[in-house]
Design a protein around this motif. Structure first.
Motif, PDB file in Angstrom:
ATOM      1  N   TYR A  81       0.827  -1.202   0.000  1.00 21.79           N
ATOM      2  CA  TYR A  81       0.000   0.000   0.000  1.00 21.79           C
ATOM      3  C   TYR A  81       0.865   1.258   0.000  1.00 21.79           C
TER       4      TYR A  81
ATOM      5  N   GLN B 243      -3.880   3.746  -0.420  1.00 20.96           N
ATOM      6  CA  GLN B 243      -4.163   3.286  -1.779  1.00 20.96           C
ATOM      7  C   GLN B 243      -3.360   2.023  -2.077  1.00 20.96           C
TER       8      GLN B 243
ATOM      9  N   TYR C 259      -0.623  -0.358  -9.210  1.00 19.87           N
ATOM     10  CA  TYR C 259      -1.304   0.914  -9.392  1.00 19.87           C
ATOM     11  C   TYR C 259      -0.405   2.086  -8.998  1.00 19.87           C
TER      12      TYR C 259
ATOM     13  N   GLN D  18      -0.099   5.980  -7.404  1.00 23.06           N
ATOM     14  CA  GLN D  18      -0.675   6.480  -6.156  1.00 23.06           C
ATOM     15  C   GLN D  18      -2.049   7.103  -6.362  1.00 23.06           C
ATOM     16  N   ASP D  19      -2.333   7.539  -7.600  1.00 22.03           N
ATOM     17  CA  ASP D  19      -3.654   8.110  -7.884  1.00 22.03           C
ATOM     18  C   ASP D  19      -4.683   7.052  -8.278  1.00 22.03           C
ATOM     19  N   GLY D  20      -4.263   5.763  -8.240  1.00 22.99           N
ATOM     20  CA  GLY D  20      -5.178   4.680  -8.553  1.00 22.99           C
ATOM     21  C   GLY D  20      -5.104   4.192  -9.985  1.00 22.99           C
ATOM     22  N   LYS D  21      -4.286   4.838 -10.824  1.00 20.66           N
ATOM     23  CA  LYS D  21      -4.158   4.428 -12.216  1.00 20.66           C
ATOM     24  C   LYS D  21      -3.369   3.130 -12.308  1.00 20.66           C
ATOM     25  N   LYS D  22      -3.891   2.170 -13.081  1.00 18.07           N
ATOM     26  CA  LYS D  22      -3.248   0.860 -13.179  1.00 18.07           C
ATOM     27  C   LYS D  22      -1.970   0.942 -14.006  1.00 18.07           C
TER      28      LYS D  22
END
Length: 256
Positions: free
Chosen positions: A115, A120, A139, A141-145
């Motif tokens: 994490y 995230q 991913y 840190q902004d959630g983009k894979k």
């Protein structure tokens, strides 16, 4: 008579207690580490770890030195702490979970969840020993894979083992035996493949007994073409390698 027996019994109990305390002291080890987890002196430590013997393994609890709060809990096969086995959890300094993993007894990663400090999900990796393929979700840190994420990849000579043998055969020095016979000698060279893929820091760990041959072996390593660098957690890293090299000395009579 009863008094003597009582004294003897008390003495044995005290002796047993002392032996137990001594044994426990021997089974608990404290180690100190810098920011990169390299062993260091206590006054320079960022972390410290307490290892307690539990059967054939060591249970380890690590701490941040300045706050004396838990950094992680792990199980190791020895006090070298080279790789975790069973389960391991690591925490950020704020107490949030950073890393949770399950490992086989030889250090193989079965499952690992990582994490970011904000909670995230950064990585979910799994590969059971009986599985051929690994499952990876990574991913930003902004959630983009992250596509094509590489969990681990060993350093490798470009072209593989066959290309490595061709390079050695073409570039090895020629040496002669002190008599008319021919024989083989072995030399082992330890070296580092840098994060950029260059062979560096060559060191003889098993000498051939001949300084010229040893020097030639180091030359072969240091002058080798660029390697495919090792990758860990999708980043280039250095890798340590050991190369066993066999030299066949030609009969001295062929020298002319």
């Amino acid at each position: 008579m009863k008094t003597n027996k009582l004294k003897l019994k008390n003495f044995i109990s005290i002796l047993f207690l002392l032996l137990t305390v001594y044994s426990n002291a021997q089974d608990t080890i404290t180690k100190y580490f810098d920011m990169k987890w390299a062993p260091c002196q206590k006054d320079k430590a960022v972390y410290y770890a307490v290892l307690t013997k539990a059967g054939e393994v060591y249970q380890c609890t690590s701490y941040w030195v300045d706050k004396n709060i838990v950094r992680g809990r792990s199980t190791f096969p020895d006090t070298l702490m080279t790789f975790p086995i069973e389960e391991q959890v690591l925490y950020f300094k704020n107490g949030n979970l950073e890393d949770s993993g399950r490992y086989s007894n030889d250090g193989h990663t079965i499952e690992r969840i990582v994490y970011y400090p904000n909670g995230q999900l950064a990585l979910h990796y799994s590969k059971a020993p009986d599985q051929e393929k690994e499952a990876i979700e990574a991913y930003e840190q902004d959630g983009k894979k992250i596509k094509n994420y590489i969990y681990e990849k060993e350093a490798e000579f470009k072209g593989g083992a066959e290309a490595w043998q061709k390079y050695l055969s073409k570039n090895v020095g020629t040496f002669y035996s002190p008599d008319e016979g021919s024989y083989r000698v072995e030399v082992r060279v330890q070296f580092v493949v840098s994060a950029q893929g260059f062979a560096t820091q060559a060191k003889i760990i098993k000498s051939s007994g001949n300084t010229a041959i040893d020097n030639d072996a180091k030359r072969l390593i240091l002058q080798s073409p660029q390697w495919n660098n090792a990758i860990q957690y999708n980043r280039p890293v250095i890798a340590y390698r050991i190369a066993p090299l066999i030299y066949e000395l030609a009969p001295a009579t062929k020298k002319n």
